[in-house]
Design an enzyme around this catalytic site. Structure first.
Site, PDB file in Angstrom:
ATOM      1  N   ALA A  73       1.314  -1.366   0.441  1.00 27.56           N
ATOM      2  CA  ALA A  73       0.426  -0.336  -0.110  1.00 27.56           C
ATOM      3  C   ALA A  73       0.597   1.303   0.167  1.00 27.56           C
ATOM      4  O   ALA A  73       1.166   2.352  -0.526  1.00 27.56           O
ATOM      5  CB  ALA A  73      -0.692  -0.280   1.026  1.00 27.56           C
ATOM      6  N   PRO A  82       7.428  -9.100  -5.241  1.00 28.23           N
ATOM      7  CA  PRO A  82       7.480 -10.541  -5.948  1.00 28.23           C
ATOM      8  C   PRO A  82       5.982  -9.651  -6.099  1.00 28.23           C
ATOM      9  O   PRO A  82       5.803 -10.778  -6.983  1.00 28.23           O
ATOM     10  CB  PRO A  82       7.936 -11.337  -4.693  1.00 28.23           C
ATOM     11  CG  PRO A  82       8.326 -10.656  -3.708  1.00 28.23           C
ATOM     12  CD  PRO A  82       8.896  -9.028  -3.742  1.00 28.23           C
ATOM     13  N   PRO A 123       5.181  46.971  19.254  1.00 30.93           N
ATOM     14  CA  PRO A 123       6.250  47.347  19.588  1.00 30.93           C
ATOM     15  C   PRO A 123       7.385  45.737  19.881  1.00 30.93           C
ATOM     16  O   PRO A 123       8.595  45.500  20.743  1.00 30.93           O
ATOM     17  CB  PRO A 123       5.390  46.761  21.569  1.00 30.93           C
ATOM     18  CG  PRO A 123       4.296  45.926  20.874  1.00 30.93           C
ATOM     19  CD  PRO A 123       4.097  46.572  19.455  1.00 30.93           C
ATOM     20  N   ASP A 167      13.635  51.770  12.378  1.00 24.84           N
ATOM     21  CA  ASP A 167      14.459  52.479  13.661  1.00 24.84           C
ATOM     22  C   ASP A 167      15.216  51.174  14.287  1.00 24.84           C
ATOM     23  O   ASP A 167      15.029  49.841  13.648  1.00 24.84           O
ATOM     24  CB  ASP A 167      13.172  52.775  14.613  1.00 24.84           C
ATOM     25  CG  ASP A 167      12.781  54.007  14.270  1.00 24.84           C
ATOM     26  OD1 ASP A 167      13.458  54.458  13.280  1.00 24.84           O
ATOM     27  OD2 ASP A 167      11.732  54.541  14.784  1.00 24.84           O
ATOM     28  N   LYS A 222      18.153  55.798  15.932  1.00 31.19           N
ATOM     29  CA  LYS A 222      18.685  57.152  16.149  1.00 31.19           C
ATOM     30  C   LYS A 222      19.409  56.629  17.758  1.00 31.19           C
ATOM     31  O   LYS A 222      18.755  56.100  18.085  1.00 31.19           O
ATOM     32  CB  LYS A 222      17.596  58.140  16.618  1.00 31.19           C
ATOM     33  CG  LYS A 222      17.623  58.687  14.988  1.00 31.19           C
ATOM     34  CD  LYS A 222      16.163  59.718  15.688  1.00 31.19           C
ATOM     35  CE  LYS A 222      15.215  59.015  15.092  1.00 31.19           C
ATOM     36  NZ  LYS A 222      13.113  59.830  14.847  1.00 31.19           N
ATOM     37  N   GLY A 250       8.486  51.855  15.134  1.00 26.92           N
ATOM     38  CA  GLY A 250       8.253  51.125  16.397  1.00 26.92           C
ATOM     39  C   GLY A 250       7.105  51.455  16.599  1.00 26.92           C
ATOM     40  O   GLY A 250       6.883  52.941  17.008  1.00 26.92           O
ATOM     41  N   THR A 279       1.234  51.214  19.833  1.00 26.46           N
ATOM     42  CA  THR A 279       1.980  51.847  20.841  1.00 26.46           C
ATOM     43  C   THR A 279       2.099  51.564  21.701  1.00 26.46           C
ATOM     44  O   THR A 279       1.702  50.763  22.297  1.00 26.46           O
ATOM     45  CB  THR A 279       1.516  53.119  20.595  1.00 26.46           C
ATOM     46  OG1 THR A 279       2.848  54.399  21.488  1.00 26.46           O
ATOM     47  CG2 THR A 279       0.395  53.372  21.963  1.00 26.46           C
ATOM     48  N   MET A 336      10.119  57.097  27.773  1.00 26.55           N
ATOM     49  CA  MET A 336      10.871  57.672  28.534  1.00 26.55           C
ATOM     50  C   MET A 336      13.150  56.519  28.502  1.00 26.55           C
ATOM     51  O   MET A 336      12.842  55.591  28.280  1.00 26.55           O
ATOM     52  CB  MET A 336      11.048  58.044  30.070  1.00 26.55           C
ATOM     53  CG  MET A 336      10.381  56.384  30.594  1.00 26.55           C
ATOM     54  SD  MET A 336      11.196  56.039  32.371  1.00 26.55           S
ATOM     55  CE  MET A 336      11.443  54.068  31.976  1.00 26.55           C
TER      56      MET A 336
HETATM   57  N1  SAH Z   1       6.791  55.266  19.070  1.00 25.37           N
HETATM   58  C1  SAH Z   1       6.793  54.346  19.685  1.00 25.37           C
HETATM   59  C2  SAH Z   1       7.538  55.196  20.586  1.00 25.37           C
HETATM   60  C3  SAH Z   1       9.045  56.046  19.766  1.00 25.37           C
HETATM   61  S1  SAH Z   1       9.775  56.509  21.457  1.00 25.37           S
HETATM   62  C4  SAH Z   1       5.405  53.603  19.740  1.00 25.37           C
HETATM   63  O1  SAH Z   1       4.560  54.557  19.629  1.00 25.37           O
HETATM   64  O2  SAH Z   1       5.955  52.574  20.557  1.00 25.37           O
HETATM   65  C5  SAH Z   1      10.865  55.285  22.256  1.00 25.37           C
HETATM   66  C6  SAH Z   1      10.079  54.580  23.455  1.00 25.37           C
HETATM   67  O3  SAH Z   1       9.478  53.686  23.791  1.00 25.37           O
HETATM   68  C7  SAH Z   1      10.986  53.840  24.233  1.00 25.37           C
HETATM   69  O4  SAH Z   1      12.338  54.729  25.077  1.00 25.37           O
HETATM   70  C8  SAH Z   1      10.288  52.670  25.322  1.00 25.37           C
HETATM   71  O5  SAH Z   1      10.195  54.099  26.180  1.00 25.37           O
HETATM   72  C9  SAH Z   1       8.765  53.230  25.003  1.00 25.37           C
HETATM   73  N2  SAH Z   1       9.098  51.691  23.739  1.00 25.37           N
HETATM   74  C10 SAH Z   1       8.772  51.507  22.345  1.00 25.37           C
HETATM   75  N3  SAH Z   1       8.819  50.038  22.355  1.00 25.37           N
HETATM   76  C11 SAH Z   1       8.799  49.505  23.356  1.00 25.37           C
HETATM   77  C12 SAH Z   1       8.758  48.488  24.321  1.00 25.37           C
HETATM   78  N4  SAH Z   1       8.716  46.718  23.655  1.00 25.37           N
HETATM   79  N5  SAH Z   1       8.744  47.395  25.796  1.00 25.37           N
HETATM   80  C13 SAH Z   1       8.375  49.196  26.372  1.00 25.37           C
HETATM   81  N6  SAH Z   1       9.287  50.428  26.115  1.00 25.37           N
HETATM   82  C14 SAH Z   1       8.632  50.481  24.666  1.00 25.37           C
END
Ligand code: SAH
Length: 495
Positions: free
Chosen positions: A22, A43, A225, A248, A270, A301, A331, A383
């Site tokens: 088969a 065979p 993210p 980025d 940057k 990002g 975001t 931040m």
């Molecule tokens: N345009 C991006 C933000 C850019 S500023 C957005 O909308 O998310 C970059 C900051 O975003 C970082 O310093 C951090 O504070 C935050 N950030 C981006 N990705 C992240 C992640 N995966 N986890 C935690 N903080 C993040």
């Protein structure tokens, strides 16, 4: 990659199948579909194989396997139930440098037969390198439902028009765009609805339409993210159509992997403190490639309009007459909140959310700290980690309670995500103790206390217990590692 994928043209080429049961029957059917010249050596044959012999579709070597059967074969398939015999066939074939497949024995095989989705002329083949054939089959089932049956006719139509398309669009970028429309637009839709004539007419019409100018454009795309699952479908499409991707540093490799293979990827990351110089370079790069007729994806990002300087980039493109589109992304504030189990608003805790950036001293000096220190609101602070001390000091100085809870999310939504929780009084101390690094997002406000109960992703939140937290009810379902969870689900499924 352990195996080199290969599509072999077997038409009118001799292939030997050893075995007449088969399994051999299935192998023979697939080989005949590829128009191979099949000889079955065994065979005894199944009635089905015997009937093929009678009709002259395959040849039969009756009797016990002999080394000479292998001579002149391009490929050999060992499909007997006798393992020792299969091994012998494999060895002799290998000695003659003839590729051999031993059914259900990846180790003895010098070629594997993949799971196949046939949308001829398009063929999708899946291999797990012999490691997990069941997974291969599962993937095939999924892809079967994903790739509808119009793909074959669509490929055939494109093949018929190929030379004329090439003549009309000698420029590669324009040609690619034409194909993109042809393969995803109304023509494809008509084929899906089983209207081949209307589809052919629509394709002719598209080919006769005036050629678009060779002017490029820019799509500003939010990559989210980090978790590729958080990309939008539009973002994915833009990545598939891109000629050039300016991304980025924060954009994850997993996401770049999803982009068109031959798109140029340029990292325009940057560095802190060097914003202005590189921002001009980014503008210049977008302009240069768009003017060269390319489809540029500016990949950022998170969301491009949230602390991403997307606005400035669009203003620049507008000034220079370059067409653009924007694809929003998830975001960091939304993603980190979701993946850390912190609802940003909550009827009992917070009625507003503020997205704040505290990346450098100058941005922090201009913030309205008194407003930010108000109760019952959630701050999502984008931040650099170095800014935490100032954030803490300013909020305390402007009257935010020392016991206000926070969740500090590092690498939100990524496999390596960490969440540190605590109260404002200990914010910078806890960040230091747990060595929190960029990228990290601070969520501060009453809602942050929920993280310790609602966290569902990655490692348990770190940090000292939150003073204002209501006593958490015992978890009914113990947190189990993902792999164990998958195993459990499978077991339940099997039962
Ligand atoms: N345009 C991006 C933000 C850019 S500023 C957005 O909308 O998310 C970059 C900051 O975003 C970082 O310093 C951090 O504070 C935050 N950030 C981006 N990705 C992240 C992640 N995966 N986890 C935690 N903080 C993040």
């Amino acid at each position: 990659m352990k195996l080199y994928p290969l599509f072999a043209d077997l038409s009118r080429r001799a292939v030997l199948v050893v075995g007449g049961g088969a399994v051999a029957e299935r192998k023979v059917a697939a080989l005949l579909a590829a128009k191979a010249q099949v000889t079955v050596g065994a065979p005894l044959l199944t009635p089905q194989l015997e009937s093929l012999v009678r009709k002259g579709r395959i040849a039969h070597r009756a009797g016990v396997f002999e080394a000479s059967w292998i001579d002149h074969a391009w490929l050999v398939v060992a499909a007997t139930s006798d393992q020792a015999l299969n091994a012998q066939v494999a060895e002799l074939a290998t000695l003659q440098r003839i590729f051999v497949n031993v059914v259900d024995d990846a180790q003895l095989s010098s070629f594997h037969v993949p799971a196949v989705i046939d949308r001829s002329p398009v063929i999708v083949a899946i291999s797990s390198s012999g490691e997990a054939p069941m997974l291969g089959r599962l993937l095939r089932e999924r892809l079967e439902t994903l790739l509808d049956h119009s793909i074959g006719p669509l490929a055939a139509l494109a093949a018929r028009l190929r030379k004329r398309i090439r003549r009309r669009y000698p420029d590669l970028a324009l040609r690619r765009r034409f194909y993109q429309k042809l393969l995803t637009g109304p023509v494809a839709e008509l084929l899906r609805r089983n209207q081949p004539e209307a589809a052919a007419a629509a394709a002719e019409q598209a080919l006769a339409a005036p050629r678009p100018d060779a002017v490029g454009s820019v799509v500003l795309v939010g990559a989210g993210p980090g978790d590729p699952g958080l990309l939008t479908l539009r973002a994915l499409r833009a990545l598939n159509e891109a000629d050039v991707i300016l991304h980025d540093r924060l954009v994850s490799l997993d996401i770049l992997e999803l982009a068109r293979r031959d798109a140029d990827r340029i990292e325009v990351g940057k560095q802190a403190g060097n914003h202005h110089a590189t921002q001009d370079q980014i503008h210049a790069l977008m302009l240069e490639h768009a003017r060269a007729g390319k489809r540029v994806v500016r990949l950022k990002g998170g969301d491009p309009f949230v602390f991403g300087r997307g606005g400035e980039e669009l203003e620049f493109l507008h000034e220079h007459g370059i067409a653009f589109e924007v694809v929003p992304g998830i975001t960091a504030a939304l993603a980190c909140a979701a993946y850390a189990g912190v609802p940003l608003t909550h009827r009992d805790h917070a009625q507003s959310v503020r997205l704040v950036t505290a990346h450098c001293r100058s941005s922090m000096d201009t913030l309205d700290w008194a407003a930010l220190a108000q109760e019952r609101q959630t701050l999502a602070v984008y931040m650099g980690v170095a800014g935490l001390e100032t954030v803490q000091a300013q909020l305390l100085a402007h009257g935010r309670a020392a016991e206000t809870p926070f969740a500090l999310v590092e690498n939100g939504s990524r496999a390596e995500q960490r969440v540190v929780t605590g109260t404002l009084a200990d914010l910078s101390e806890l960040a230091r103790r747990h060595d929190v690094r960029s990228p990290a997002l601070l969520i501060l406000g009453e809602v942050a206390s929920l993280s310790r109960r609602l966290a569902w992703f990655g490692a348990e939140p770190l940090g000292a217990p939150v003073a204002s937290e209501p006593a958490a009810p015992p978890r009914v379902v113990p947190r189990i590692p993902r792999r164990a969870a998958v195993e459990t689900l499978r077991a339940i499924h099997r039962a």
